[in-house]
Design a protein around this motif. Structure first.
Motif, PDB file in Angstrom:
ATOM      1  N   ILE A 188       1.821  -9.327  -7.151  1.00 39.28           N
ATOM      2  CA  ILE A 188       2.473  -8.878  -8.377  1.00 39.28           C
ATOM      3  C   ILE A 188       1.569  -9.169  -9.561  1.00 39.28           C
ATOM      4  CG2 ILE A 188       4.455  -9.277  -9.902  1.00 39.28           C
ATOM      5  CD1 ILE A 188       5.979 -10.044  -7.279  1.00 39.28           C
ATOM      6  N   LEU A 189       1.382  -8.160 -10.375  1.00 41.19           N
ATOM      7  CA  LEU A 189       0.578  -8.331 -11.585  1.00 41.19           C
ATOM      8  C   LEU A 189       1.477  -8.001 -12.768  1.00 41.19           C
ATOM      9  CD1 LEU A 189      -2.421  -8.936 -12.355  1.00 41.19           C
ATOM     10  CD2 LEU A 189      -2.686  -6.484 -12.627  1.00 41.19           C
ATOM     11  N   ARG A 190       1.718  -9.000 -13.607  1.00 39.67           N
ATOM     12  CA  ARG A 190       2.675  -8.799 -14.692  1.00 39.67           C
ATOM     13  C   ARG A 190       2.037  -8.228 -15.945  1.00 39.67           C
ATOM     14  NH1 ARG A 190       7.502  -9.967 -13.219  1.00 39.67           N
ATOM     15  NH2 ARG A 190       7.709 -11.387 -11.462  1.00 39.67           N
ATOM     16  N   ALA A 191       0.776  -8.498 -16.122  1.00 40.24           N
ATOM     17  CA  ALA A 191       0.068  -7.961 -17.288  1.00 40.24           C
ATOM     18  C   ALA A 191      -1.398  -7.847 -16.921  1.00 40.24           C
ATOM     19  CB  ALA A 191       0.247  -8.896 -18.483  1.00 40.24           C
ATOM     20  N   GLU A 238      -3.973  -8.928 -18.192  1.00 41.27           N
ATOM     21  CA  GLU A 238      -4.782 -10.133 -18.382  1.00 41.27           C
ATOM     22  C   GLU A 238      -4.371 -11.251 -17.441  1.00 41.27           C
ATOM     23  OE1 GLU A 238      -2.376  -9.488 -20.855  1.00 41.27           O
ATOM     24  OE2 GLU A 238      -3.496  -7.685 -21.359  1.00 41.27           O
ATOM     25  N   SER A 239      -3.178 -11.152 -16.860  1.00 41.23           N
ATOM     26  CA  SER A 239      -2.714 -12.290 -16.079  1.00 41.23           C
ATOM     27  C   SER A 239      -3.244 -12.227 -14.643  1.00 41.23           C
ATOM     28  CB  SER A 239      -1.190 -12.341 -16.085  1.00 41.23           C
ATOM     29  OG  SER A 239      -0.680 -11.208 -15.438  1.00 41.23           O
ATOM     30  N   ALA A 240      -3.090 -13.341 -13.943  1.00 39.46           N
ATOM     31  CA  ALA A 240      -3.598 -13.416 -12.582  1.00 39.46           C
ATOM     32  C   ALA A 240      -2.585 -12.833 -11.597  1.00 39.46           C
ATOM     33  CB  ALA A 240      -3.898 -14.865 -12.227  1.00 39.46           C
ATOM     34  N   ILE A 241      -3.093 -12.409 -10.468  1.00 41.32           N
ATOM     35  CA  ILE A 241      -2.229 -11.858  -9.426  1.00 41.32           C
ATOM     36  C   ILE A 241      -1.431 -12.976  -8.787  1.00 41.32           C
ATOM     37  CG2 ILE A 241      -2.318 -10.911  -7.087  1.00 41.32           C
ATOM     38  CD1 ILE A 241      -4.677  -9.201  -8.067  1.00 41.32           C
ATOM     39  N   LYS A 242      -0.130 -12.716  -8.582  1.00 44.08           N
ATOM     40  CA  LYS A 242       0.718 -13.694  -7.906  1.00 44.08           C
ATOM     41  C   LYS A 242       1.131 -13.134  -6.559  1.00 44.08           C
ATOM     42  CE  LYS A 242       2.810 -16.472 -11.474  1.00 44.08           C
ATOM     43  NZ  LYS A 242       3.749 -16.308 -12.559  1.00 44.08           N
ATOM     44  N   VAL A 243       1.183 -14.023  -5.570  1.00 41.57           N
ATOM     45  CA  VAL A 243       1.579 -13.580  -4.237  1.00 41.57           C
ATOM     46  C   VAL A 243       2.970 -14.104  -3.921  1.00 41.57           C
ATOM     47  CG1 VAL A 243       1.020 -13.669  -1.782  1.00 41.57           C
ATOM     48  CG2 VAL A 243      -0.808 -13.486  -3.463  1.00 41.57           C
ATOM     49  N   ALA A 244       3.825 -13.241  -3.413  1.00 43.63           N
ATOM     50  CA  ALA A 244       5.183 -13.645  -3.069  1.00 43.63           C
ATOM     51  C   ALA A 244       5.650 -12.868  -1.851  1.00 43.63           C
ATOM     52  CB  ALA A 244       6.116 -13.369  -4.249  1.00 43.63           C
ATOM     53  N   ASN A 245       6.762 -13.293  -1.280  1.00 43.88           N
ATOM     54  CA  ASN A 245       7.351 -12.505  -0.207  1.00 43.88           C
ATOM     55  C   ASN A 245       8.205 -11.409  -0.819  1.00 43.88           C
ATOM     56  OD1 ASN A 245       6.179 -14.052   1.808  1.00 43.88           O
ATOM     57  ND2 ASN A 245       7.826 -15.574   1.684  1.00 43.88           N
ATOM     58  N   PHE A 246       8.564 -10.435   0.000  1.00 41.22           N
ATOM     59  CA  PHE A 246       9.425  -9.386  -0.535  1.00 41.22           C
ATOM     60  C   PHE A 246      10.421  -8.929   0.500  1.00 41.22           C
ATOM     61  CE2 PHE A 246       5.985  -7.078   1.498  1.00 41.22           C
ATOM     62  CZ  PHE A 246       6.612  -5.977   2.078  1.00 41.22           C
ATOM     63  N   HIS A 247      11.444  -8.251   0.019  1.00 41.82           N
ATOM     64  CA  HIS A 247      12.486  -7.718   0.870  1.00 41.82           C
ATOM     65  C   HIS A 247      12.095  -6.294   1.239  1.00 41.82           C
ATOM     66  CE1 HIS A 247      16.397  -6.520   2.287  1.00 41.82           C
ATOM     67  NE2 HIS A 247      16.760  -7.796   2.263  1.00 41.82           N
ATOM     68  N   TYR A 248      11.881  -6.079   2.536  1.00 41.17           N
ATOM     69  CA  TYR A 248      11.343  -4.795   2.995  1.00 41.17           C
ATOM     70  C   TYR A 248      12.115  -3.594   2.443  1.00 41.17           C
ATOM     71  CZ  TYR A 248       9.645  -1.079   6.044  1.00 41.17           C
ATOM     72  OH  TYR A 248       9.119   0.084   6.512  1.00 41.17           O
ATOM     73  N   ASP A 249      13.419  -3.590   2.684  1.00 40.73           N
ATOM     74  CA  ASP A 249      14.222  -2.415   2.294  1.00 40.73           C
ATOM     75  C   ASP A 249      14.160  -2.156   0.802  1.00 40.73           C
ATOM     76  OD1 ASP A 249      16.894  -2.895   4.722  1.00 40.73           O
ATOM     77  OD2 ASP A 249      14.912  -1.968   4.851  1.00 40.73           O
ATOM     78  N   GLN A 250      14.146  -3.243   0.071  1.00 37.76           N
ATOM     79  CA  GLN A 250      14.195  -3.119  -1.378  1.00 37.76           C
ATOM     80  C   GLN A 250      12.891  -2.506  -1.920  1.00 37.76           C
ATOM     81  OE1 GLN A 250      16.015  -6.805  -2.622  1.00 37.76           O
ATOM     82  NE2 GLN A 250      15.452  -6.318  -4.731  1.00 37.76           N
ATOM     83  N   VAL A 251      11.788  -2.867  -1.292  1.00 33.58           N
ATOM     84  CA  VAL A 251      10.492  -2.429  -1.811  1.00 33.58           C
ATOM     85  C   VAL A 251       9.997  -1.162  -1.119  1.00 33.58           C
ATOM     86  CG1 VAL A 251       8.072  -3.102  -2.084  1.00 33.58           C
ATOM     87  CG2 VAL A 251       9.877  -4.765  -2.487  1.00 33.58           C
TER      88      VAL A 251
END
Lengths: 342, 217
Positions: free
Chosen positions: A247-250, A252-265
């Motif tokens: 996930i990249l929020r802006a 300039e910001s750094a990339i964040k790694v997270a889990n996700f919900h398959y169906d939702q994404v």
């Protein structure tokens, strides 16, 4: 092998028409060499072997321009061209100025690359050139299945645009605005790169989802199978494994790694719409995009959030469901949805 | 290594590094470029920028110099487009120009720009053949063959690569290397010939026979 056929082999390797045919075949040369081969049953094998040797010879050290350099250089070349186009005859002393301008432009490399690819054609008889840069685009309420030159399958979500070169070059570069799911054909030699506005995804062969809508702040890459490398504009990078998303929020910001919900994404590609405590405003936005409608709110946005799951459902069915819990009435008039709070 | 059938080029196309690029007619693209068409310029860039870069990096060690020179080359093309004439091959034309510029620059800069005796200059790989063979001993043969190919004079190696890999004609190679057409032909011939001689003490069979056997379909 006899000496005679060895002579033929050497002769072939020294024959530039033969080399031309192997490296740049044409219908005429195909015809010529096919006939030549037919004349002697032994020739087919020798030709095949000579082709092998020619095609196996390459540079030991292969160099490729870094992606960024490639883009910057193209940008500056196009800028120079446009300058020359508008100011013919003044080019002599303006080179330095334009080098500087080009450097400034380099910041916009990605965006410009996309621009350059899809620049409106000025001349109708260059249709053959357009075939080099293919653009696939969807409107609101549309989805599109695309098969790329390498066999990679892409599902393009609504209001999205995919641009790529046909055929691919040394790297398989595609440019994306919006959202798409990629099932990439494996090719160890040719990395597959998805360039979204601030995030670049690099894979050899795997399936993943990229979301990068210009009106949304957040860009994301979610992996279903295989290994995926992502890098952001700020130089941050991450390697993602299945079930992880970047996930990249802006910019300039750094990339964040997270889990996700398959169906939702990823569910969208299978007609699945999942809301998980989603604010009503966002629910409406997604429905607008998905069904190609626009919402009208004469007495304001209903409050609250909604949780629910729909598979290939009609707009009406979803609105019924959301309306009950969020207390609003709806009226569908062609492409307009009018919402009134209860 | 992919072994393609002899007849699999149904459409008119252009094989560069095994990639098919449809070339309806490059001279049309060049003409359009000369008339100020931007799409044609972009076409030329996409199809040749990386080839030029790869070739340039064989010649000089400084990659930035190669990049700068390619930029200069494209800027000059744009500036002088009214005065340029038709070309037979865009690739040949660009290669000639890049090589001249790099050598000129190398002379101007007093540092060791050129790869020179640097062994990496135009080193040849036969990895494609090694990949085609299955047994272990074969890959040793290829390693040996490759080693000897790379002991050839740089000029011969360059000619051989331009000829086999870049698919350029003797005339184009001659122009690029600034030699006579006859010499370009002789260079590639000598490369193949001396290869045979060099491997003679090692093998009873001719080296090319070895190639032939191992590369069999």
């Amino acid at each position: 092998m006899t000496n005679a056929s060895n002579d033929t082999f050497l002769d072939l390797l020294q024959n530039e028409h033969f080399i031309k045919w192997v490296t740049q075949p044409s219908p005429e040369s195909d015809h010529y060499w096919a006939r030549w081969i037919e004349q002697d049953p032994g020739r087919g094998r020798i030709v095949a072997k000579a082709k092998n040797v020619i095609q196996a010879t390459s540079y030991k050290h292969q160099y490729q321009m870094p992606e960024e350099t490639y883009g910057t250089l193209l940008t500056s070349v196009v800028a120079h061209h446009r300058h020359k186009h508008t100011n013919p005859g003044k080019e002599a002393n303006t080179k330095k100025v334009w080098l500087a301008a080009a450097a400034a432009l380099a910041i916009l490399v990605c965006a410009t690359l996309v621009l350059v690819y899809v620049l409106p054609t000025r001349n109708s008889d260059i249709a053959q050139l357009q075939r080099q840069h293919v653009v696939k685009e969807t409107l609101k309420g549309q989805k599109l299945r695309v098969k790329l030159p390498d066999g990679t399958r892409v599902i393009l979500n609504a209001e999205s645009k995919l641009t790529y070169e046909q055929p691919f070059g040394a790297k398989r570069n595609v440019f994306l605005t919006g959202e798409a799911f990629f099932d990439v054909t494996r090719d160890e030699q040719k990395p597959f790169l998805v360039h979204a506005s601030n995030i670049t995804t690099r894979v050899l062969g795997t399936s993943f989802n990229v979301r990068s809508y210009p009106e949304e702040v957040v860009e994301s890459v979610a992996v279903v199978t295989g290994k995926v490398e992502v890098s952001g504009g700020a130089g941050s990078a991450a390697t993602l494994l299945p079930a992880q998303q970047a996930i990249l929020r802006a910019p300039e910001s750094a990339i964040k790694v997270a889990n996700f919900h398959y169906d939702q994404v990823i569910g969208w590609k299978d007609g699945l719409m999942v809301f998980n405590n989603t604010p009503i405003a966002e629910v409406f936005e997604r429905l607008e995009q998905w069904y190609g409608v626009s919402f009208e709110l004469p007495n304001g946005m209903p409050e609250g959030a909604y949780t629910g799951r729909y598979q290939n459902a009609s707009l009406e069915k979803i609105l019924q469901g959301v309306g009950v819990t969020s207390r609003f009435a709806y009226k569908i008039e062609d492409k307009r949805v009018i919402i009134t709070k209860n | 290594m992919k072994v393609s059938s002899l007849y699999d080029y149904s459409e008119s196309s252009h094989l560069v590094n095994g990639e098919k690029i449809p070339i309806k007619d490059e001279s049309v693209i060049w003409k359009k470029f000369l008339h100020g068409d931007e799409e044609s310029l972009i076409y030329i860039y996409h199809h040749y920028a990386n080839h030029l870069y790869n070739y340039g990096c064989q010649l000089v060690r400084q990659k930035e110099l190669v990049t700068d020179t390619i930029q200069e080359l494209f800027f000059d093309l744009i500036d002088r487009r009214d005065r340029l004439s038709e070309v037979k091959s865009i690739k040949g034309y660009l290669f000639v120009s890049l090589r001249r510029r790099l050598l000129r620059q190398a002379k101007r800069e007093e540092r060791m720009w050129l790869q020179g005796e640097h062994e990496e200059m135009f080193e040849i790989s036969l990895a494609g053949l090694a990949m085609a063979s299955t047994s272990e001993d074969r890959s040793e043969d290829y390693a040996l063959l490759e080693k000897h190919l790379n002991e050839l004079p740089v000029q011969q190696k360059e000619a051989l690569l331009l000829y086999f890999y870049e698919g350029l004609s003797y005339a184009e190679i001659a122009e690029i290397m600034d030699i006579k057409v006859k010499s370009a032909r002789a260079l590639t011939y000598r490369a193949l010939e001396s290869l045979q001689k060099r491997l003679a003490p090692f093998k009873d069979t001719l080296v090319l026979l070895l190639l032939l056997r191992s590369a069999s379909l």
